[in-house]
Design an enzyme around this catalytic site. Structure first.
Site, short mmCIF file in Angstrom:
data_model
loop_
_atom_site.label_atom_id
_atom_site.label_comp_id
_atom_site.label_asym_id
_atom_site.label_seq_id
_atom_site.Cartn_x
_atom_site.Cartn_y
_atom_site.Cartn_z
N GLY A 53 0.76 -1.24 0.00
CA GLY A 53 0.00 0.00 0.00
C GLY A 53 0.79 1.30 0.00
O GLY A 53 0.22 2.37 0.16
N TRP A 55 2.35 2.91 -2.50
CA TRP A 55 1.99 3.82 -3.61
C TRP A 55 0.61 4.44 -3.37
O TRP A 55 0.39 5.62 -3.61
CB TRP A 55 2.01 3.07 -4.97
N ASP A 74 -5.13 -5.63 -5.72
CA ASP A 74 -3.98 -6.55 -5.56
C ASP A 74 -4.50 -7.94 -5.20
O ASP A 74 -5.60 -8.09 -4.66
CB ASP A 74 -3.02 -6.07 -4.45
N ASP A 93 -7.28 -10.85 -8.71
CA ASP A 93 -6.51 -10.68 -9.94
C ASP A 93 -7.10 -9.52 -10.74
O ASP A 93 -8.26 -9.58 -11.16
CB ASP A 93 -6.57 -11.98 -10.75
N ASP A 115 2.66 -1.13 -10.30
CA ASP A 115 3.91 -1.66 -9.75
C ASP A 115 3.77 -3.18 -9.68
O ASP A 115 4.53 -3.85 -8.98
CB ASP A 115 4.12 -1.06 -8.35
N LYS A 155 5.44 -1.01 -14.34
CA LYS A 155 6.70 -1.71 -14.04
C LYS A 155 6.85 -2.90 -14.97
O LYS A 155 5.88 -3.60 -15.26
CB LYS A 155 6.70 -2.21 -12.60
C1 LIG Z 1 6.12 -4.79 -5.71
S1 LIG Z 1 4.56 -5.22 -5.12
C2 LIG Z 1 3.72 -3.68 -5.16
C3 LIG Z 1 4.13 -2.72 -4.08
C4 LIG Z 1 3.18 -1.54 -3.98
N1 LIG Z 1 3.27 -0.68 -5.15
C5 LIG Z 1 3.47 -0.68 -2.77
O1 LIG Z 1 4.01 0.41 -2.94
O2 LIG Z 1 3.16 -1.09 -1.65
C6 LIG Z 1 3.86 -6.06 -6.49
C7 LIG Z 1 2.43 -6.50 -6.27
O3 LIG Z 1 1.85 -6.91 -7.51
C8 LIG Z 1 0.78 -7.78 -7.17
N2 LIG Z 1 0.24 -8.47 -8.35
C9 LIG Z 1 0.89 -9.30 -9.19
N3 LIG Z 1 0.05 -9.78 -10.13
C10 LIG Z 1 -1.17 -9.22 -9.89
C11 LIG Z 1 -2.45 -9.31 -10.52
N4 LIG Z 1 -2.66 -10.10 -11.58
N5 LIG Z 1 -3.48 -8.61 -10.00
C12 LIG Z 1 -3.28 -7.83 -8.89
N6 LIG Z 1 -2.10 -7.70 -8.26
C13 LIG Z 1 -1.05 -8.37 -8.74
C14 LIG Z 1 1.43 -8.69 -6.13
O4 LIG Z 1 0.46 -9.36 -5.37
C15 LIG Z 1 2.28 -7.72 -5.33
O5 LIG Z 1 1.62 -7.31 -4.15
#
Ligand SMILES: C[S@@+](CC[C@H](N)C(=O)[O-])C[C@H]1O[C@@H](n2cnc3c(N)ncnc32)[C@H](O)[C@@H]1O
Length: 199
Positions: A53, A55, A74, A93, A115, A155
């Site tokens: 959380g 961002w 997420d 998803d 991200d 990203k």
């Molecule tokens: C690097 S973390 C994000 C960190 C976040 N931006 C923060 O600042 O706290 C990457 C996130 O992408 C999510 N993610 C990956 N594939 C996803 C999808 N298909 N749908 C939703 N979230 C996804 C993962 O669960 C993970 O929590």
């Protein structure tokens, strides 16, 4: 300021903790916004891959400044002491039929920030290909559900088709470029693709 790789990780992690953010990734968005002015007060923002959380919280506190709306999604829950009232969170998803429909219903957006990253396997080709799929999904979402003049941040893992995606973004935006924030870990192969001013 940080001097070694490990110091740098500690520096940003400790800074995030002291400022009340759950992850050091906040400083990547801060740097992106300082360079490209992606989000302004009152905007409607979609944050894809939002957990834990940082961002989302930074966008509320410093970018939309408590005005506008943040739709965050997420696979995992947010880990925030207090979820700001501007935030609507969906767990699941982002690209499943059900969640995608909810995200679309709340759009269109002034900015889409992603991200999102796959669970890494350590096998570079698998990880980059999964990251590329996520990035592609976000571009598709922005084609229809990002407003004209809107901005996009995605990203992607380097080696994951970033040139091809950037080429598509250059068709969709007046400006598009790749950006590597200083706050990214030195050994990270992540990159951010920035689309500015949607046509
Ligand atoms: C690097 S973390 C994000 C960190 C976040 N931006 C923060 O600042 O706290 C990457 C996130 O992408 C999510 N993610 C990956 N594939 C996803 C999808 N298909 N749908 C939703 N979230 C996804 C993962 O669960 C993970 O929590």
């Amino acid at each position: 300021m940080a001097s070694s790789k490990r110091d740098k990780a500690d520096y940003y992690t400790l800074k995030a903790r002291s400022e009340g953010y759950p992850a050091r990734s906040i400083y990547k968005l801060e740097e992106i916004n300082q360079n490209f002015r992606i989000i302004k007060p009152g905007d409607s923002v979609l944050d894809v891959g939002a957990s834990p959380g940082s961002w989302t919280l930074y966008t509320d506190r410093e970018l939309i400044k408590g005005r506008g709306r943040i739709v965050s999604v997420d696979l995992n829950p947010l880990n925030l002491r207090c979820v700001p009232p501007t935030v609507i969170f969906f767990q699941g998803d982002a690209f499943s039929k059900e969640i995608r429909a909810k995200l679309i219903e709340l759009g269109p957006y002034d900015a889409i920030i992603s991200d999102a990253a796959p669970m890494t396997t350590g096998i570079r080709t698998v990880d980059t290909s999964r990251s590329e799929n996520l990035a592609e999904e976000v571009v598709h979402l922005s084609e229809e559900h990002l407003k004209t003049h809107g901005n996009l941040v995605i990203k992607i893992f380097q080696g994951g088709g970033e040139e091809r995606i950037l080429k598509r973004m250059r068709e969709l935006f007046y400006k598009a470029r790749a950006f590597k924030p200083k706050a990214s870990r030195d050994d990270s192969f992540e990159l951010f693709l920035i689309g500015l001013d949607k046509k």
